[in-house]
Design an enzyme around this catalytic site. Structure first.
Site, mmCIF file in Angstrom:
data_model
loop_
_atom_site.group_PDB
_atom_site.id
_atom_site.type_symbol
_atom_site.label_atom_id
_atom_site.label_comp_id
_atom_site.label_asym_id
_atom_site.label_seq_id
_atom_site.Cartn_x
_atom_site.Cartn_y
_atom_site.Cartn_z
ATOM 1 C CB CYS A 6 -0.932 -0.009 1.209
ATOM 2 S SG CYS A 6 -2.429 0.979 0.969
ATOM 3 C CG ASP A 132 -4.325 -0.203 9.098
ATOM 4 O OD1 ASP A 132 -3.289 -0.409 9.765
ATOM 5 O OD2 ASP A 132 -4.329 0.416 8.021
#
Length: 219
Positions: A6, A132
């Site tokens: 990412c 996350d």
């Protein structure tokens, strides 16, 4: 093991991720919280077009408004989105109604054991959850470089066995195998753990991370 790199900001890093064996790259578009990794929809479009067909481009966004989400997806030409916000389930359903072929991942901030109940309202609306870490002090809802309690993350995998769970938050080549052993997720997602000093991606860190994550799959 599904591996997503990412925070990609340029095509050369995306292609390096692909060469190293990444399954997906995350392109951050539509910013509401602190992060140095956001790019425009046009740049995301160019990066996604440079990728080989085997690598998925994921538009990662803080945006919650359906009209704006649809606009960004159309401008970028990307067909997978990661909703990294506190978007309402009704809005996710609305987005699904407008773009029925869209692949949707929903982020989940792992704060405590109570967090495990949060995804219930989204379970029938999304294609996967991304677990996350958050940093309230710096207003970061991802890319924090901080791990969270993996024993809590494991509870998500147990509670939602039909939904792919992707583990993120402070992962790097040194801890990803331990994380996979503890959590047993569908996939892993990394940003800060593959960065170089200049803020772009470090090829050696990407290669090492992907090798460690994929090694665990075959061991």
């Amino acid at each position: 093991m599904y591996v997503k790199i990412c925070g990609i900001r340029r095509s050369e890093d995306a292609l390096l991720a692909a060469q190293c064996g990444a399954d997906a790259v995350g392109l951050l578009v539509g910013q509401r919280h602190n992060s140095p990794d956001f790019i425009s929809a046009a740049v995301a479009r160019d990066i996604s077009r440079a990728l080989p067909p085997s690598v998925e481009a994921v538009l990662v966004t803080h945006i919650e408004e359906i009209d704006e989400l649809e606009r960004l997806l159309q401008q970028s030409g990307i067909t997978t989105v990661q909703l990294h916000s506190e978007i309402a389930p009704s809005s996710v359903g609305g987005l699904r109604g407008r773009l029925p072929h869209l692949k949707i991942f929903k982020s989940v901030s792992v704060i405590s054991a109570d967090s495990v109940a949060y995804p219930e309202a989204f379970e029938q609306l999304v294609d996967g959850f991304v677990l996350d870490s958050v940093n309230v002090t710096t207003d970061q809802v991802g890319g924090t470089g901080k791990t969270h309690d993996w024993s809590v993350s494991r509870q998500f995998v147990i509670r939602y066995p039909e939904v792919p769970i992707i583990l993120a938050g402070g992962l790097n080549s040194e801890n990803v195998r331990s994380a996979i052993e503890r959590v047993r997720p569908f996939g892993v997602d990394v940003n800060s753990g593959t960065k170089a000093a200049d803020g772009f991606k470090d090829p050696r860190k990407m290669e090492a991370f992907i090798a460690q994550a994929k090694h665990e799959q075959s061991s």
